[in-house]
Design a protein around this motif. Sequence first.
Motif, PDB file in Angstrom:
ATOM      1  N   VAL A 185      40.203  53.058  43.474  1.00 23.12           N
ATOM      2  CA  VAL A 185      40.478  53.130  42.044  1.00 23.12           C
ATOM      3  C   VAL A 185      40.970  54.537  41.726  1.00 23.12           C
ATOM      4  CG1 VAL A 185      39.550  52.831  39.721  1.00 23.12           C
ATOM      5  CG2 VAL A 185      38.628  51.470  41.613  1.00 23.12           C
ATOM      6  N   ILE A 186      42.105  54.616  41.041  1.00 22.21           N
ATOM      7  CA  ILE A 186      42.681  55.886  40.614  1.00 22.21           C
ATOM      8  C   ILE A 186      42.570  55.959  39.094  1.00 22.21           C
ATOM      9  CG2 ILE A 186      44.753  57.333  40.562  1.00 22.21           C
ATOM     10  CD1 ILE A 186      43.613  56.925  43.401  1.00 22.21           C
ATOM     11  N   TYR A 187      41.856  56.972  38.618  1.00 24.33           N
ATOM     12  CA  TYR A 187      41.671  57.181  37.183  1.00 24.33           C
ATOM     13  C   TYR A 187      42.627  58.265  36.698  1.00 24.33           C
ATOM     14  CZ  TYR A 187      37.389  54.604  38.025  1.00 24.33           C
ATOM     15  OH  TYR A 187      36.494  53.640  38.389  1.00 24.33           O
ATOM     16  N   GLY A 188      42.871  58.275  35.396  1.00 22.97           N
ATOM     17  CA  GLY A 188      43.779  59.264  34.822  1.00 22.97           C
ATOM     18  C   GLY A 188      45.130  58.647  34.499  1.00 22.97           C
ATOM     19  N   THR A 189      45.115  57.347  34.254  1.00 23.46           N
ATOM     20  CA  THR A 189      46.373  56.653  33.977  1.00 23.46           C
ATOM     21  C   THR A 189      46.425  56.121  32.548  1.00 23.46           C
ATOM     22  OG1 THR A 189      45.494  54.540  34.816  1.00 23.46           O
ATOM     23  CG2 THR A 189      46.606  55.979  36.395  1.00 23.46           C
ATOM     24  N   GLU A 190      45.578  56.662  31.678  1.00 25.09           N
ATOM     25  CA  GLU A 190      45.570  56.234  30.287  1.00 25.09           C
ATOM     26  C   GLU A 190      46.951  56.424  29.670  1.00 25.09           C
ATOM     27  OE1 GLU A 190      43.652  58.800  31.364  1.00 25.09           O
ATOM     28  OE2 GLU A 190      41.682  57.909  31.523  1.00 25.09           O
ATOM     29  N   GLY A 191      47.402  55.428  28.955  1.00 26.11           N
ATOM     30  CA  GLY A 191      48.688  55.525  28.275  1.00 26.11           C
ATOM     31  C   GLY A 191      49.896  55.278  29.156  1.00 26.11           C
ATOM     32  N   LEU A 192      49.675  55.039  30.418  1.00 23.11           N
ATOM     33  CA  LEU A 192      50.781  54.797  31.348  1.00 23.11           C
ATOM     34  C   LEU A 192      51.378  53.422  31.062  1.00 23.11           C
ATOM     35  CD1 LEU A 192      52.234  56.099  33.735  1.00 23.11           C
ATOM     36  CD2 LEU A 192      50.569  55.053  35.235  1.00 23.11           C
ATOM     37  N   ASP A 193      52.660  53.382  30.795  1.00 23.96           N
ATOM     38  CA  ASP A 193      53.366  52.157  30.458  1.00 23.96           C
ATOM     39  C   ASP A 193      53.459  51.239  31.680  1.00 23.96           C
ATOM     40  OD1 ASP A 193      55.002  50.254  29.226  1.00 23.96           O
ATOM     41  OD2 ASP A 193      56.819  51.435  29.542  1.00 23.96           O
ATOM     42  N   ALA A 194      53.050  50.002  31.513  1.00 22.17           N
ATOM     43  CA  ALA A 194      53.077  49.037  32.620  1.00 22.17           C
ATOM     44  C   ALA A 194      54.485  48.871  33.188  1.00 22.17           C
ATOM     45  CB  ALA A 194      52.532  47.688  32.159  1.00 22.17           C
ATOM     46  N   GLU A 195      55.493  48.974  32.351  1.00 22.80           N
ATOM     47  CA  GLU A 195      56.874  48.860  32.852  1.00 22.80           C
ATOM     48  C   GLU A 195      57.208  49.996  33.818  1.00 22.80           C
ATOM     49  OE1 GLU A 195      60.161  48.111  30.212  1.00 22.80           O
ATOM     50  OE2 GLU A 195      58.851  46.948  28.882  1.00 22.80           O
ATOM     51  N   ALA A 196      56.672  51.178  33.547  1.00 24.97           N
ATOM     52  CA  ALA A 196      56.972  52.336  34.387  1.00 24.97           C
ATOM     53  C   ALA A 196      56.404  52.177  35.795  1.00 24.97           C
ATOM     54  CB  ALA A 196      56.429  53.611  33.749  1.00 24.97           C
ATOM     55  N   ILE A 197      55.308  51.449  35.900  1.00 24.93           N
ATOM     56  CA  ILE A 197      54.687  51.282  37.215  1.00 24.93           C
ATOM     57  C   ILE A 197      54.859  49.868  37.770  1.00 24.93           C
ATOM     58  CG2 ILE A 197      53.020  53.136  36.913  1.00 24.93           C
ATOM     59  CD1 ILE A 197      50.935  50.936  36.301  1.00 24.93           C
ATOM     60  N   ALA A 198      55.694  49.068  37.130  1.00 23.58           N
ATOM     61  CA  ALA A 198      55.918  47.690  37.576  1.00 23.58           C
ATOM     62  C   ALA A 198      56.279  47.585  39.060  1.00 23.58           C
ATOM     63  CB  ALA A 198      56.981  47.022  36.707  1.00 23.58           C
ATOM     64  N   PRO A 199      57.066  48.524  39.608  1.00 21.97           N
ATOM     65  CA  PRO A 199      57.363  48.416  41.044  1.00 21.97           C
ATOM     66  C   PRO A 199      56.114  48.436  41.933  1.00 21.97           C
ATOM     67  CG  PRO A 199      58.865  49.975  40.005  1.00 21.97           C
ATOM     68  CD  PRO A 199      57.818  49.620  38.987  1.00 21.97           C
ATOM     69  N   PHE A 200      55.044  49.079  41.459  1.00 23.81           N
ATOM     70  CA  PHE A 200      53.820  49.152  42.253  1.00 23.81           C
ATOM     71  C   PHE A 200      53.068  47.822  42.278  1.00 23.81           C
ATOM     72  CE2 PHE A 200      53.765  53.791  40.670  1.00 23.81           C
ATOM     73  CZ  PHE A 200      54.657  54.174  41.655  1.00 23.81           C
ATOM     74  N   PHE A 201      53.289  46.986  41.276  1.00 22.34           N
ATOM     75  CA  PHE A 201      52.590  45.703  41.214  1.00 22.34           C
ATOM     76  C   PHE A 201      52.963  44.802  42.384  1.00 22.34           C
ATOM     77  CE2 PHE A 201      52.532  46.314  36.345  1.00 22.34           C
ATOM     78  CZ  PHE A 201      51.414  47.125  36.436  1.00 22.34           C
ATOM     79  N   LYS A 202      54.195  44.914  42.865  1.00 21.34           N
ATOM     80  CA  LYS A 202      54.607  44.074  44.001  1.00 21.34           C
ATOM     81  C   LYS A 202      53.874  44.466  45.290  1.00 21.34           C
ATOM     82  CE  LYS A 202      58.656  46.824  45.127  1.00 21.34           C
ATOM     83  NZ  LYS A 202      60.076  46.974  45.024  1.00 21.34           N
ATOM     84  N   TRP A 203      53.239  45.649  45.280  1.00 20.24           N
ATOM     85  CA  TRP A 203      52.446  46.107  46.431  1.00 20.24           C
ATOM     86  C   TRP A 203      50.989  45.679  46.302  1.00 20.24           C
ATOM     87  CZ3 TRP A 203      54.368  51.829  46.012  1.00 20.24           C
ATOM     88  CH2 TRP A 203      55.721  51.893  46.376  1.00 20.24           C
ATOM     89  N   GLY A 204      50.660  44.943  45.228  1.00 16.36           N
ATOM     90  CA  GLY A 204      49.289  44.488  45.020  1.00 16.36           C
ATOM     91  C   GLY A 204      48.454  45.401  44.144  1.00 16.36           C
ATOM     92  N   VAL A 205      49.072  46.425  43.570  1.00 19.05           N
ATOM     93  CA  VAL A 205      48.371  47.339  42.662  1.00 19.05           C
ATOM     94  C   VAL A 205      48.120  46.611  41.347  1.00 19.05           C
ATOM     95  CG1 VAL A 205      48.591  49.500  41.351  1.00 19.05           C
ATOM     96  CG2 VAL A 205      49.390  49.375  43.727  1.00 19.05           C
ATOM     97  N   THR A 206      46.927  46.790  40.783  1.00 18.52           N
ATOM     98  CA  THR A 206      46.613  46.218  39.477  1.00 18.52           C
ATOM     99  C   THR A 206      46.246  47.344  38.521  1.00 18.52           C
ATOM    100  OG1 THR A 206      44.324  45.804  40.164  1.00 18.52           O
ATOM    101  CG2 THR A 206      45.876  43.979  40.379  1.00 18.52           C
ATOM    102  N   GLN A 207      46.436  47.081  37.228  1.00 16.80           N
ATOM    103  CA  GLN A 207      46.230  48.106  36.205  1.00 16.80           C
ATOM    104  C   GLN A 207      45.176  47.662  35.207  1.00 16.80           C
ATOM    105  OE1 GLN A 207      49.592  48.709  33.565  1.00 16.80           O
ATOM    106  NE2 GLN A 207      49.005  50.815  33.151  1.00 16.80           N
ATOM    107  N   THR A 208      44.303  48.597  34.816  1.00 18.00           N
ATOM    108  CA  THR A 208      43.399  48.389  33.687  1.00 18.00           C
ATOM    109  C   THR A 208      43.784  49.425  32.632  1.00 18.00           C
ATOM    110  OG1 THR A 208      41.683  49.965  34.375  1.00 18.00           O
ATOM    111  CG2 THR A 208      41.537  47.725  35.289  1.00 18.00           C
TER     112      THR A 208
END
Length: 142
Positions: free
Chosen positions: A72-95
């Motif tokens: 778990v990586i913390y410190g991502t408050e306010g990070l736009d899901a679109e900006a990190i969408a490429p990471f989702f294809k690697w299995g990364v999930t966002q809260t």
Amino acid sequence: MTETKDFESYFNDKTLKENQQETLIYICQLVHELYPDVQEKVVMNRPAFLPKLAEEDHQLLFGMNVKEEGTVIYGTEGLDAEAIAPFFKWGVTQTEESLLLPSDLSQDRIKKILQFIMRYNFERHGTDLIHTANDFSHYGRR
């Protein structure tokens, strides 16, 4: 109440599985490679990394913790899901406040994600917190 551990003890925790410990150690070494002036600190009972000139815990580059399913990586408050969408294809999930990196994620992908998060937090907290103002060349580009 849980006793607060010092920074190093998180990386030597005998209750961690071997791959969890290896990932934490890799991340710590990577951060020091990318940003040699980093401060190591325990923030909210988690190992965290702050810019050299940070004076408050909320100015962190990121904090981390391990769970059964990954890191778990913390410190991502306010990070736009679109900006990190490429990471989702690697299995990364966002809260709301974190990203969960799957336990089988390659070191190269971990590095790309952490470069992105560190750059995001440098920009979010102000470039005056970095050792070379406005030089993001070590932290990856979006």
